[in-house]
Scaffold this motif. Sequence first.
Motif, PDB file in Angstrom:
ATOM      1  N   LYS A  29       0.830  -1.207   0.000  1.00 49.77           N
ATOM      2  CA  LYS A  29       0.000   0.000   0.000  1.00 49.77           C
ATOM      3  C   LYS A  29       0.867   1.261   0.000  1.00 49.77           C
ATOM      4  N   LEU A  30       1.885   1.278   0.858  1.00 50.53           N
ATOM      5  CA  LEU A  30       2.779   2.436   0.895  1.00 50.53           C
ATOM      6  C   LEU A  30       3.480   2.621  -0.446  1.00 50.53           C
ATOM      7  N   ALA A  31       3.957   1.517  -1.022  1.00 56.67           N
ATOM      8  CA  ALA A  31       4.651   1.596  -2.308  1.00 56.67           C
ATOM      9  C   ALA A  31       3.724   2.143  -3.393  1.00 56.67           C
ATOM     10  N   LEU A  32       2.476   1.697  -3.403  1.00 48.50           N
ATOM     11  CA  LEU A  32       1.510   2.185  -4.383  1.00 48.50           C
ATOM     12  C   LEU A  32       1.166   3.651  -4.150  1.00 48.50           C
ATOM     13  N   ASP A  33       0.922   4.003  -2.898  1.00 52.43           N
ATOM     14  CA  ASP A  33       0.567   5.389  -2.575  1.00 52.43           C
ATOM     15  C   ASP A  33       1.689   6.348  -2.969  1.00 52.43           C
ATOM     16  N   TRP A  34       2.912   5.981  -2.646  1.00 53.49           N
ATOM     17  CA  TRP A  34       4.042   6.850  -2.970  1.00 53.49           C
ATOM     18  C   TRP A  34       4.302   6.884  -4.471  1.00 53.49           C
TER      19      TRP A  34
END
Length: 215
Positions: free
Chosen positions: A69-74
């Motif tokens: 999720k963090l990788a996608l959001d960033w």
Amino acid sequence: MAAPVKRTYTSTLRADQARRTQQAIVAAAARLFVERGWGQATIDAVAEEAGVSRKTVFTSGGGKVDLLKLALDWSLVGDDEPVPLAERPEIAATMRLSDPETFLAGWARILTDINKRVAGLHRVLISAAGVDPAAQTLLDEWETQRWSFTAGSLVPHLQRLGALRAGLPPEQAIDIMWLHGDPIVYARLVLERRWTPEQFEVWLQDSLVRQLLAP
């Protein structure tokens, strides 16, 4: 007076270090997700890639779905700053454009840039969703947000400009923009069929203009 300054300085250093650690962990996870796939990108592998302990991965980034999720959001916005996509300068500037074709050209450029960053991770998310309920929830949330932005901002902007093709219901216009913005489309044409991102952008702009705007 000196003591509070020292505490603030120390706190800032710790916050910066924690942020750099999280950035390294998320970057490592993103690389491994794309290169090895969901199953092979273990927490231990992420820890080794980032040069930290397994415990640090969990405390700084969370489990695998949290890291994805963090990788996608960033990747969506291009950095880890807490500024929503809609408030990014390029998005805001595009939303102020009053010429429909120029607006769609700007949006095609933005989507192409976004998909350069997220297409690989999005394919990992689809794969993960087939085996992990939490990943399926994340995928559902991703699609809901993408559709909501299309329905709440993009098509209403074209409507305010009086630009939609005659006889095209707004609901259908939303679906057209939502479908064309799907990272799967970019992945199919660029990652699989080896189109260049520039070719994809031209095709996307032309497709949106032809399908949405009056001749």
